[in-house]
Design an enzyme around this catalytic site. Sequence first.
Site, mmCIF file in Angstrom:
data_model
loop_
_atom_site.group_PDB
_atom_site.id
_atom_site.type_symbol
_atom_site.label_atom_id
_atom_site.label_comp_id
_atom_site.label_asym_id
_atom_site.label_seq_id
_atom_site.Cartn_x
_atom_site.Cartn_y
_atom_site.Cartn_z
ATOM 1 N N LYS A 216 4.166 -39.277 64.259
ATOM 2 C CA LYS A 216 4.124 -40.595 64.920
ATOM 3 C C LYS A 216 5.109 -40.663 66.082
ATOM 4 O O LYS A 216 5.894 -41.598 66.207
ATOM 5 C CB LYS A 216 4.364 -41.707 63.905
ATOM 6 C CG LYS A 216 3.318 -41.716 62.786
ATOM 7 C CD LYS A 216 3.574 -42.807 61.762
ATOM 8 C CE LYS A 216 2.517 -42.793 60.676
ATOM 9 N NZ LYS A 216 2.628 -41.623 59.776
ATOM 10 N N ARG A 217 5.021 -39.669 66.949
ATOM 11 C CA ARG A 217 5.888 -39.615 68.112
ATOM 12 C C ARG A 217 5.327 -40.479 69.246
ATOM 13 O O ARG A 217 4.223 -40.992 69.164
ATOM 14 C CB ARG A 217 6.052 -38.168 68.577
ATOM 15 C CG ARG A 217 6.704 -37.239 67.554
ATOM 16 C CD ARG A 217 8.135 -37.652 67.235
ATOM 17 N NE ARG A 217 8.868 -36.585 66.567
ATOM 18 C CZ ARG A 217 9.187 -36.564 65.288
ATOM 19 N NH1 ARG A 217 8.827 -37.555 64.510
ATOM 20 N NH2 ARG A 217 9.873 -35.556 64.768
#
EC number: 4.1.1.23
Length: 275
Positions: A96-97
């Site tokens: 979840k960058r």
Amino acid sequence: MNRQQLINEIFTKKTFLCVGLDTDINKIPSHLKNEEDSIFAFNKAIIDATAPYCVAYKPNLAFYECYGLKGMLAFEKTIQYIKENHPNHFIIADAKRGDIGNTSKMYAQTFFEEYNLDSVTVAPYMGEDSVKPFLEYDGKWVILLALTSNKGSHDFQLTEDNQGERLFEKVLKKSQEWGTTENLMYVVGATQGKMFEDIRRIAPEHFLLVPGVGAQGGSLQEVCKYGMTKDCGLLVNSSRGIIYASTGTDYAEVAAIKAKELQEEMAIELERIAK
């Protein structure tokens, strides 16, 4: 792995199961805690047991980063083991960058060059320049958060503008200007049910990564009814419902049973669209 290769794997193995490797050292069987690398020992057994019944693995980075260097070494050993022993499996870095362009570029380099993974989950909140660096790699995938299964999804994702358009719908529409069905998937929680109809109106052909089946209460049949396409178009993830199905010495065998149960249900759903 490109789109057609993924589709071929799904229909050959009659499954679209993704096994989430959310490995919590406090939940693994006690007899493994004496191992030099208990996280990897657990993962290795789970992978070998479930590989016949799934097409993808999704290690969640938080469960490795929290242990510092030791955890990241276990992560690296895990993905290397999958590549060497089960090379036809799609690997998702659930990270979840998403950050300003030059930072996202470094994140993309980490997952697509250093680790050479197939895909990474990305948060879209900062917009195009935070996502595009991940889309510049041929044969790699961005899996963009769209409509998640957690309670807090209602705080932002379902809010409407003056025209009645919800935020997740804006994300789906705008992001299709950045990527294609060949390099862009979306995260849609299994607990969203009939919302899949709304999503498919906007993104009819994109693959969806669907967490929430099993421990979170999502229905596989409902997901397939509203979200499946002629190419399947789904990767349905189960983590806790498989990997922690037993805390005894039989944990891998029980994980295989749970994965096989899901695979058999998925085979029925795939048979329906193959007719």
